[in-house]
Design an enzyme around this catalytic site. Structure first.
Site, short mmCIF file in Angstrom:
data_model
loop_
_atom_site.label_atom_id
_atom_site.label_comp_id
_atom_site.label_asym_id
_atom_site.label_seq_id
_atom_site.Cartn_x
_atom_site.Cartn_y
_atom_site.Cartn_z
CG HIS A 350 -0.09 -0.04 2.53
ND1 HIS A 350 0.26 1.15 2.99
CD2 HIS A 350 0.21 -1.20 3.34
CE1 HIS A 350 0.66 0.77 4.30
NE2 HIS A 350 0.62 -0.52 4.44
CB CYS A 369 1.21 -3.97 5.53
SG CYS A 369 -0.10 -4.93 5.95
#
Length: 448
Positions: A350, A369
């Site tokens: 992301h 992440c």
């Protein structure tokens, strides 16, 4: 030694039943005879394709020697030698076993033929999947076709063409990072490179890691944790991006998946562990933290609830019944876009609301992440490669205005997260800090 004795007992029993004519099909049909083999089902499939004929012991001399030579050359491929029982594969013993005159000689003939086949198949499977693959166990590889790879078919094809080196070439990963390491290692063995033993070991363990995440596709995305980089390989061109990865206490996982779609203006559903350890204490200290950072509480039915004192008390006593979500916007932890790929770790790739962190040299800062710099550019490259470059203006508008929209790829792009502490850059090995301390354990499994 027990395994070898057991093998002899079984073979002698077969001889007693069928005389000097030892039948490979009868022997391999009895699963009790498989216990000495690493990949028994694959071995059986190989002999089925070969008409249950001897592959090595009843063939021309050069083919038999080629099989043994290939096993002995395993170190050039970053593997331990598979001819690890030289007394079993000595030239004198193989010559005698290839021309049986007694029942004892026949035992040696079938035994060596099957053992050589199993060793070759083991070598090819390890060359393709890795010896210590965390995703596939040996029995799973033995059982089924995984991503189109079958060691028995490759070996049978090489046998028909009488070129066993082709089997090794076909089994090896095609990913560029692996090929670079392999070529450098081969030059090292040929004497073209003078390399310290510790560097050779680094090359070998990172070749092993790349076997876990290989792809046959020309277009793919490879994230490397220790170098904090993302490489998008597309039509022979490599686009490199900086990334932020998981902290040592929240390691980013090594995985192999594919990006199917990406979403602009994402809502962040905060993981329970982060909610309890980080978000909730801040809310309890200052209830305005909820509003200031655009967080909201939701019950287990997915309905929003007010963040008052009653809710906070309920959350503290039974946190599993509640979730916290952060609405889309400039302050959202996921930034303006998130790339989705199936994985069991609940991690994703992301954008970020903290782009200044990409200026740091040490970027192991996330909860697991992967945050990518220039996420808009990466999304544009994905759309272009998918034949949808006309959607780029729509993408840019959605990111600018924080408007939610899904962009679905017609062809998913392979996405891999790797852990490489060594790569070949401009013809020379480049080392990266072992930020998770994973090298030592793997180095011990590949003694130089």
């Amino acid at each position: 030694m027990k395994a070898i004795l057991y093998f002899h007992v079984i073979l002698l029993a077969v001889i007693q039943i069928s005389g000097q004519n030892i039948r490979l099909d009868l022997f391999l049909a009895d699963t009790a005879n498989w216990r000495t083999l690493h990949y028994p089902k694959t071995v059986k499939r190989f002999y089925e394709q070969n008409g249950f004929k001897y592959a090595w012991m009843d063939s021309e001399k050069d083919l038999l020697q080629g099989a043994v030579a290939l096993l002995a050359s395993a170190p050039q491929y970053g593997m331990s030698s598979y001819a690890n029982q030289p007394q079993e594969f000595s030239a004198e013993k193989l010559k005698k076993a290839a021309h049986p005159t007694t029942a004892k000689d026949s035992v040696a003939m079938i035994r060596n033929d099957i053992l050589i086949t199993d060793q070759l198949i083991t070598f090819l499977n390890h060359l393709h999947f890795g010896k210590y693959n965390p995703f596939y166990k040996a029995d799973e590889i033995d059982e089924r076709n995984i991503d189109g790879f079958r060691a028995d078919e490759i070996l049978a094809g090489a046998l028909r063409k009488r070129n066993l080196q082709n089997a090794a070439s076909e089994a090896q990963p095609k990913i560029k990072a692996y090929q670079d390491l392999q070529n450098y290692l081969r030059r090292t063995f040929s004497g073209d490179n003078e390399v310290p033993p510790e560097t050779v070991t680094k090359i070998i363990i990172n070749m092993e890691r790349l076997r876990w995440v290989d792809t046959d596709e020309d277009s793919y995305i490879l994230v490397n944790i220790p170098s904090y980089t993302l490489e998008f390989h597309q039509a022979g061109k490599i686009s490199e991006f900086k990334v932020i990865v998981g902290k040592p206490s929240n390691k980013s996982p090594v995985l192999k998946s594919a990006i199917h779609y990406f979403t602009t203006a994402p809502v962040w559903v905060v993981p329970q562990s982060i909610m309890m350890k980080e978000i909730l204490p801040k809310i309890l200290k200052n209830r305005q933290y909820l509003t200031n950072h655009h967080y909201s509480f939701y019950n287990k039915e997915g309905h929003p609830i007010k963040g008052n004192s009653t809710t906070l008390k309920a959350v503290r006593s039974n946190p599993s019944q509640f979730t916290v979500r952060q609405s889309a916007g400039p302050g959202n932890a996921l930034g303006a876009i998130v790339f989705r790929f199936p994985n069991p770790y609940h991690v994703y790739l992301h954008d970020t609301s903290q782009p200044n962190l990409f200026h740091q040299e040490y970027r192991a800062l996330s909860h697991g992440c992967i945050r990518v710099e220039d996420a808009k550019q990466l999304a544009g490259l994905l759309l272009t490669g998918d034949g949808a470059a006309n959607q780029i203006p729509e993408l840019e508008e959605a990111m600018q205005t924080y408007t939610r929209k899904d962009f679905i790829l017609k062809k998913p792009v392979p996405f891999m997260i790797s852990y490489l502490t060594c790569r070949i850059h401009q013809g020379k090995p480049e080392m990266f800090r072992d930020i998770y301390g994973l090298d030592k354990n793997l180095e011990q499994k590949f003694p130089n």
